[in-house]
Design a protein around this motif. Structure first.
Motif, PDB file in Angstrom:
ATOM      1  N   UNK A  23       0.833  -1.201   0.000  1.00 33.23           N
ATOM      2  CA  UNK A  23       0.000   0.000   0.000  1.00 33.23           C
ATOM      3  C   UNK A  23       0.873   1.258   0.000  1.00 33.23           C
ATOM      4  N   UNK A  24       1.932   1.248   0.782  1.00 30.42           N
ATOM      5  CA  UNK A  24       2.829   2.401   0.840  1.00 30.42           C
ATOM      6  C   UNK A  24       3.523   2.596  -0.506  1.00 30.42           C
ATOM      7  N   UNK A  25       3.939   1.521  -1.130  1.00 29.32           N
ATOM      8  CA  UNK A  25       4.586   1.599  -2.435  1.00 29.32           C
ATOM      9  C   UNK A  25       3.612   2.125  -3.488  1.00 29.32           C
ATOM     10  N   UNK A  26       2.352   1.700  -3.436  1.00 29.50           N
ATOM     11  CA  UNK A  26       1.347   2.156  -4.397  1.00 29.50           C
ATOM     12  C   UNK A  26       1.071   3.645  -4.219  1.00 29.50           C
ATOM     13  N   UNK A  27       0.989   4.101  -2.988  1.00 31.19           N
ATOM     14  CA  UNK A  27       0.761   5.519  -2.724  1.00 31.19           C
ATOM     15  C   UNK A  27       1.949   6.351  -3.196  1.00 31.19           C
ATOM     16  N   UNK A  28       3.139   5.867  -2.965  1.00 32.84           N
ATOM     17  CA  UNK A  28       4.340   6.580  -3.400  1.00 32.84           C
ATOM     18  C   UNK A  28       4.368   6.709  -4.918  1.00 32.84           C
ATOM     19  N   UNK A  29       4.043   5.622  -5.616  1.00 34.54           N
ATOM     20  CA  UNK A  29       4.012   5.645  -7.078  1.00 34.54           C
ATOM     21  C   UNK A  29       2.931   6.627  -7.566  1.00 34.54           C
TER      22      UNK A  29
END
Length: 109
Positions: free
Chosen positions: A4-10
Motif C-alpha cells: 500500500x505504501x509503495x502504491x501511494x508513493x508511485x
C-alpha cells in the motif's frame, strides 16, 4: 502494508510528474510570442501615454498646446467611456403633478 505504501508513493510521483509536465507545457506556449515584435500603434498615431507624459512635463505651457488639449480630451473620453453625450430623458408630467389639458378626459372616481 508495504504494498500500500509503495502504491501511494508511485501515485504521488505520477501526479507530480503530470503536474510538472502540464506546467512546463503551459510555459512553453508563451515563450515564442515574447520574442515577436509588437506594433503598438499601427496607424502611426502617437502613444497616448507618451503624449500625456510629454504634456505633464511641459507644465503650464501645456495649456496652450493643441496636441495636449486633444490628448486630454481623448483620455477623458476613454476614462469616462462616453463617445457622445447622452441625451437627458424628458421627465414625465405626472411626476410633477401636472394638470391634464382640457382636451384630455379626466377619469371619474
Amino acid at each position: 502494508m508495504d504494498l500500500k505504501i509503495a502504491a501511494r508513493t508511485v501515485a504521488v510521483i505520477a501526479i507530480g510528474a503530470g503536474l510538472t509536465a502540464a506546467i512546463s507545457a503551459l510555459r512553453d506556449d508563451d515563450a515564442p510570442d515574447a520574442d515577436a515584435p509588437s506594433i503598438v500603434r499601427p496607424g502611426g498615431e502617437p502613444d497616448p501615454r507618451r503624449e500625456l507624459t510629454r504634456c505633464r512635463d511641459l507644465g503650464a505651457a501645456a495649456l496652450e498646446d493643441a496636441a495636449c488639449r486633444k490628448a486630454w480630451a481623448r483620455s477623458r473620453r476613454r476614462f469616462l467611456q462616453s463617445d457622445k453625450p447622452a441625451r437627458p430623458a424628458m421627465p414625465k408630467p405626472e411626476r410633477f403633478g401636472a394638470v391634464p389639458t382640457p382636451t384630455e378626459e379626466v377619469p371619474s372616481r
